[in-house]
Enzyme design. Structure first.
Site, mmCIF file in Angstrom:
data_model
loop_
_atom_site.group_PDB
_atom_site.id
_atom_site.type_symbol
_atom_site.label_atom_id
_atom_site.label_comp_id
_atom_site.label_asym_id
_atom_site.label_seq_id
_atom_site.Cartn_x
_atom_site.Cartn_y
_atom_site.Cartn_z
ATOM 1 N N ASP A 268 -1.845 1.304 -3.577
ATOM 2 C CA ASP A 268 -2.779 0.261 -4.019
ATOM 3 C C ASP A 268 -4.199 0.804 -4.181
ATOM 4 O OD1 ASP A 268 -3.204 0.607 -1.329
ATOM 5 O OD2 ASP A 268 -3.571 -1.501 -0.900
ATOM 6 N N SER B 130 0.789 -1.227 0.000
ATOM 7 C CA SER B 130 0.000 0.000 0.000
ATOM 8 C C SER B 130 0.826 1.285 0.000
ATOM 9 C CB SER B 130 -0.941 -0.065 1.195
ATOM 10 O OG SER B 130 -1.915 0.914 1.097
ATOM 11 N N ARG C 144 1.228 6.004 19.492
ATOM 12 C CA ARG C 144 0.858 4.598 19.291
ATOM 13 C C ARG C 144 1.856 3.919 18.347
ATOM 14 N NH1 ARG C 144 -1.216 4.222 14.232
ATOM 15 N NH2 ARG C 144 -1.868 2.064 14.503
ATOM 16 N N PRO C 145 2.023 2.597 18.511
ATOM 17 C CA PRO C 145 2.928 1.901 17.589
ATOM 18 C C PRO C 145 2.223 1.699 16.260
ATOM 19 C CG PRO C 145 1.928 0.325 19.104
ATOM 20 C CD PRO C 145 1.421 1.683 19.511
ATOM 21 N N GLU D 28 -10.747 7.298 7.958
ATOM 22 C CA GLU D 28 -9.579 7.670 8.734
ATOM 23 C C GLU D 28 -9.085 8.983 8.138
ATOM 24 O OE1 GLU D 28 -7.262 3.940 10.284
ATOM 25 O OE2 GLU D 28 -7.465 3.760 8.125
ATOM 26 N N ALA D 29 -8.405 9.784 8.962
ATOM 27 C CA ALA D 29 -7.908 11.070 8.477
ATOM 28 C C ALA D 29 -6.989 10.873 7.268
ATOM 29 C CB ALA D 29 -7.166 11.792 9.594
ATOM 30 N N GLY E 285 1.146 -0.254 12.903
ATOM 31 C CA GLY E 285 0.938 -1.669 12.591
ATOM 32 C C GLY E 285 1.408 -1.998 11.189
ATOM 33 N N ARG F 108 4.191 6.213 16.086
ATOM 34 C CA ARG F 108 3.648 7.454 15.541
ATOM 35 C C ARG F 108 3.251 8.401 16.677
ATOM 36 N NH1 ARG F 108 3.216 6.044 10.184
ATOM 37 N NH2 ARG F 108 2.257 4.058 9.699
HETATM 38 C C1 G16 Z 1 -3.307 0.505 6.570
HETATM 39 C C2 G16 Z 1 -4.648 0.294 7.221
HETATM 40 C C3 G16 Z 1 -5.223 1.617 7.654
HETATM 41 C C4 G16 Z 1 -4.235 2.327 8.578
HETATM 42 C C5 G16 Z 1 -2.868 2.410 7.932
HETATM 43 C C6 G16 Z 1 -1.793 2.931 8.864
HETATM 44 O O1 G16 Z 1 -3.466 1.308 5.447
HETATM 45 O O2 G16 Z 1 -5.500 -0.360 6.316
HETATM 46 O O3 G16 Z 1 -6.438 1.384 8.300
HETATM 47 O O4 G16 Z 1 -4.682 3.591 8.891
HETATM 48 O O5 G16 Z 1 -2.450 1.142 7.485
HETATM 49 O O6 G16 Z 1 -1.712 2.079 9.966
HETATM 50 P P1 G16 Z 1 -0.572 2.192 11.044
HETATM 51 O O7 G16 Z 1 -0.647 3.591 11.602
HETATM 52 O O8 G16 Z 1 -0.905 1.146 12.057
HETATM 53 O O9 G16 Z 1 0.745 1.969 10.358
HETATM 54 P P2 G16 Z 1 -2.721 1.007 4.077
HETATM 55 O O10 G16 Z 1 -3.272 2.020 3.126
HETATM 56 O O11 G16 Z 1 -1.260 1.157 4.334
HETATM 57 O O12 G16 Z 1 -3.131 -0.406 3.762
#
Ligand code: G16
EC number: 5.4.2.3
Length: 550
Positions: A286, A68, A503-504, A378-379, A506, A512
């Site tokens: 993506d 992504s 927050r960490p 999400e923002a 994912g 972050r």
């Molecule tokens: C993914 C998730 C989103 C999330 C983003 C960032 O987006 O589908 O819901 O907001 O990761 O997540 P994190 O802050 O935990 O890294 P994408 O567009 O990267 O698939």
């Protein structure tokens, strides 16, 4: 009673050994890390997808190979459940466990445990559809995935190189084919025809909008946007930029939705194309995220992010529900995360129910299902709108009392076709925004004036181990490392309108930090101070401490 095909799994697993010392974890959006390390994970995800399908009586499961918004060397993979939604929570732990098995023998043991624990009937069929984005590492990772599927004897369909939302759409279509919930034709062509057909109906009789610039992040969205543009024809004039899908290193580089959101700047490559006040948008790698923006007469950049999209869309749907004479019968609600700008939360909560949940589309999606119409964004521009099955039924069977009610109901029914309800979809969301702008005769400037954003700053901190960060209250407060939240609170108190949380991530190996304050320089300062606290508290190397961390 059928058994696990242990011989086939063992033989092929030996071709895809797990690298030592890497801990793979199914995170916010599946497994995501350096593409060159993911071979064993892809093989195992193939097996998992087949098992998940068997568990669900042969329903089609999706697998998307993408990272992504991450940079090009990263890649990733995620599983898609039968209605096109993210993988059920309990299976994330199974996926992590299966990916962690150090040897082939350990893998067989882990899989046997899963089959027993989840009570999977192995005699059921396994059906899987998969796709990938344009990353160079994608093709070989798909081969590893195919080996996993082959080991399980799964029935497969290769959807090729396409966007994440199209893959989600295909999964839902394949599983609903021939039922009364039929979602659409299960092809990319079917997706394009569904979206463009609904859009054309929605904007009939409205003045054509000025051309829209799309920054395609040099990713797979460029391919899909070009096809969509040909379907839309004169209805919407689209100019696609950043469509170099084969240029090494170009993906998400100084362009794309994440670049815009985190730097709060125009992608430099758009500067010579965009006219003052002209709206433009960015997809991510993506095409599941969307950011709008414009530059004003003085060249000042204005961002129209996921929060602004939610505000625009929610208000429009509320208006249509009223117009249809269904006020009080169909309730519209909004779901956000802690990253939502404080001003957007204030604006929306004065008009609608608003819920805050942890980051990750999966959390927002489930919360949105509790409303008759759930608008979630999400923002960062990831989101969609869900119409509950009862609401869809009510709209289809409602007898309008006036021509105006009939028009409003038709618009709502067309919105249901326009919106990809399986997951956030940049192209579908883009057409949704364009629909509202056309109906309201809004320019980007007028849309922007719905409310004024609180100045904010998002910062990434590289730490030794992000897993020590644990949160509560929809990620708005830290519970670990112990004592750190108190120090953050202490800092926040010193800033007018201050708000900050940690927050960490994912999806990336970082923590972050988000901060808001009434004045921009203060928001920046607060973010960097909190980032400094995080860095120091977790034993960051003083020699490598970023100099902007105050
Ligand atoms: C993914 C998730 C989103 C999330 C983003 C960032 O987006 O589908 O819901 O907001 O990761 O997540 P994190 O802050 O935990 O890294 P994408 O567009 O990267 O698939």
């Amino acid at each position: 009673m059928a058994a696990l095909p242990v011989d086939a799994i063992s033989e092929l697993s030996n071709l895809h050994p797990k690298p030592e010392h890497i801990h793979f974890q199914y995170g916010t959006a599946g497994f995501r890390t350096l593409g060159s390390t993911l071979d064993s994970v892809l093989f195992r995800v193939g097996i998992l997808a087949a098992l998940r399908s068997k568990k669900l009586d042969g329903k089609v499961i999706g697998v998307m190979v993408t990272a992504s918004h991450n940079p090009e060397p990263d890649n990733g993979v995620k599983l898609v459940d039968p209605r096109g939604e993210m993988l059920e929570n309990s299976w994330e732990a199974h996926a992590t466990h299966v990916a962690a098995a150090p040897t082939t023998a350990a893998l067989i043991e882990s899989l046997s445990h899963l089959v027993k624990h989840a009570k999977i009937d192995l005699s059921k069929p396994a059906r899987v559809v998969y796709a990938r984005d344009t990353r160079p590492s994608g093709a070989s990772l798909v081969k590893a995935l195919e080996d996993g599927l082959k080991a399980m004897g799964a029935e497969t369909r290769d959807a090729g190189v396409t966007t994440t939302p199209i893959l989600h759409y295909l999964v839902r279509c394949m599983n609903t084919k021939g039922t009364k919930e039929e979602y659409g034709d299960d092809s990319e062509e079917g997706y394009m025809a569904k979206l463009s057909g609904a859009f054309k109906k929605l904007v009939t009789g409205k003045s054509a909008l000025p051309p829209l610039i799309i920054d395609c992040a040099n990713g797979v969205g460029a391919l899909a946007a070009t096809v969509l543009a040909s379907h839309l024809g004169e209805t919407l004039h689209i100019i696609t930029l950043n469509d170099s899908t084969t240029t090494p290193g170009a993906l998400n580089n100084a362009c794309g939705a994440d670049y815009v959101k985190t730097t709060q700047r125009l992608p430099p490559s758009l500067a010579s194309y965009i006219q003052p006040g002209q709206r433009a948008c960015s997809l991510d790698g993506d095409a599941d995220r969307l950011m709008y923006y414009y530059a004003d007469e003085r060249g000042v950049f204005h961002m129209l992010d996921g929060d602004k999209i939610a505000a625009l869309v929610a208000a429009f749907i509320v208006e249509l529900v009223k117009g249809a004479g269904l006020e009080g019968e169909i309730n519209v609600g909004v779901v956000q995360t802690a990253y939502a700008n404080g001003a957007s939360t204030k604006y929306l909560s004065e008009r609608l129910p608003v819920k805050c949940v942890p980051t990750g589309v999966k959390h927002l999606h489930h919360a949105a299902e509790h409303y008759d119409v759930g608008v979630y964004f999400e923002a960062n521009g990831h989101g969609t709108v869900l119409f509950s099955p009862e609401t869809q039924e009510r709209l289809s069977s409602h007898s309008p009392q006036t021509p105006a009610q009939s028009t409003a109901i038709n618009h709502l029914l067309n919105l249901i076709s326009l919106i990809n309800q399986t997951v956030g979809d940049a192209l579908s969301d883009m057409l949704l925004v364009e629909t509202v702008l056309a109906h309201k005769s809004y320019t980007a400037v007028e849309w922007d004036s719905l409310y004024a954003d609180m100045p904010n700053r998002l910062v990434k901190v590289v730490v030794k181990d992000r897993n020590i960060f644990k949160t509560e209250d929809a990620e708005r407060r830290l519970v670990s490392p112990v004592g750190l939240q108190g120090k953050i609170d202490e800092l926040v108190r010193r800033y007018e309108g201050g708000r900050s949380f940690v927050r960490p991530s994912g999806t990336e190996d970082v923590v972050r930090v988000y901060a808001e304050a009434v004045v921009k320089t203060q928001a920046d300062e607060l973010a960097f101070r909190v980032a400094g606290l995080v860095y120091d508290e977790t034993g960051g190397d003083p020699a490598k401490r970023p100099k902007e961390f105050i």
